[in-house]
Design a protein around this motif. Sequence first.
Motif, mmCIF file in Angstrom:
data_model
loop_
_atom_site.group_PDB
_atom_site.id
_atom_site.type_symbol
_atom_site.label_atom_id
_atom_site.label_comp_id
_atom_site.label_asym_id
_atom_site.label_seq_id
_atom_site.Cartn_x
_atom_site.Cartn_y
_atom_site.Cartn_z
ATOM 1 N N VAL A 251 42.657 31.751 17.214
ATOM 2 C CA VAL A 251 43.046 32.531 16.036
ATOM 3 C C VAL A 251 44.466 32.155 15.627
ATOM 4 O O VAL A 251 45.280 31.762 16.454
ATOM 5 N N THR A 252 44.712 32.255 14.338
ATOM 6 C CA THR A 252 46.071 32.161 13.811
ATOM 7 C C THR A 252 46.408 33.523 13.233
ATOM 8 O O THR A 252 45.588 34.121 12.525
ATOM 9 N N ALA A 253 47.603 34.005 13.553
ATOM 10 C CA ALA A 253 48.063 35.293 13.034
ATOM 11 C C ALA A 253 49.353 35.071 12.252
ATOM 12 O O ALA A 253 50.224 34.320 12.690
ATOM 13 N N TRP A 254 49.433 35.699 11.095
ATOM 14 C CA TRP A 254 50.647 35.662 10.295
ATOM 15 C C TRP A 254 51.246 37.057 10.266
ATOM 16 O O TRP A 254 50.552 38.027 9.965
ATOM 17 N N THR A 255 52.518 37.139 10.581
ATOM 18 C CA THR A 255 53.239 38.409 10.599
ATOM 19 C C THR A 255 54.419 38.305 9.642
ATOM 20 O O THR A 255 55.182 37.339 9.714
ATOM 21 N N LYS A 256 54.545 39.282 8.760
ATOM 22 C CA LYS A 256 55.682 39.341 7.852
ATOM 23 C C LYS A 256 56.568 40.496 8.283
ATOM 24 O O LYS A 256 56.108 41.636 8.393
ATOM 25 N N LEU A 257 57.831 40.195 8.553
ATOM 26 C CA LEU A 257 58.807 41.208 8.910
ATOM 27 C C LEU A 257 59.854 41.296 7.814
ATOM 28 O O LEU A 257 60.272 40.269 7.268
ATOM 29 N N VAL A 258 60.250 42.512 7.495
ATOM 30 C CA VAL A 258 61.262 42.745 6.486
ATOM 31 C C VAL A 258 62.439 43.437 7.145
ATOM 32 O O VAL A 258 62.281 44.537 7.683
#
Length: 150
Positions: A136-143
Amino acid sequence: MALDQTFAGRTYPPTAPYEVSREKIREFAEAVRETNPAYTDPGAAKALGHTDVIAPPTFAFSITYKAAGQVIEDPQLGLDYSRVVHGDQKFAYTRPLRAGDRLTVTSTIEAVKSMAGNDILDIRGEVHDEAGEHVVTAWTKLVARAAEEA
């Protein structure tokens, strides 16, 4: 202070292997109120063609977010984690995670942006099994919210 945008493209070393267990899957399924028997009953999972119980799709977050700690804790990046909120999450699976998997995660910073004083960090986690096969590939966006003016 804005994050250094030259960090985009930086890849961190793979994590130590994480062994996915039936118990961790069961606990996670209960926590997110997933009732699919393939998450808790080996017989139900095998009836669906799996070798053992499988994990709910969002289970991968518990592995990839821990791996993203290498990015978050990188002192050169200078991220103030006390100001961070989780902006987005998505996954692309090759196959489900299953009990018995031994998985490693390689984290890469895909993008570093500043908007309205906020820093936005996009992290990609590539998850592979013991044989080196992609799972799996996971994309996480942090602000990282802008500091409030005094």
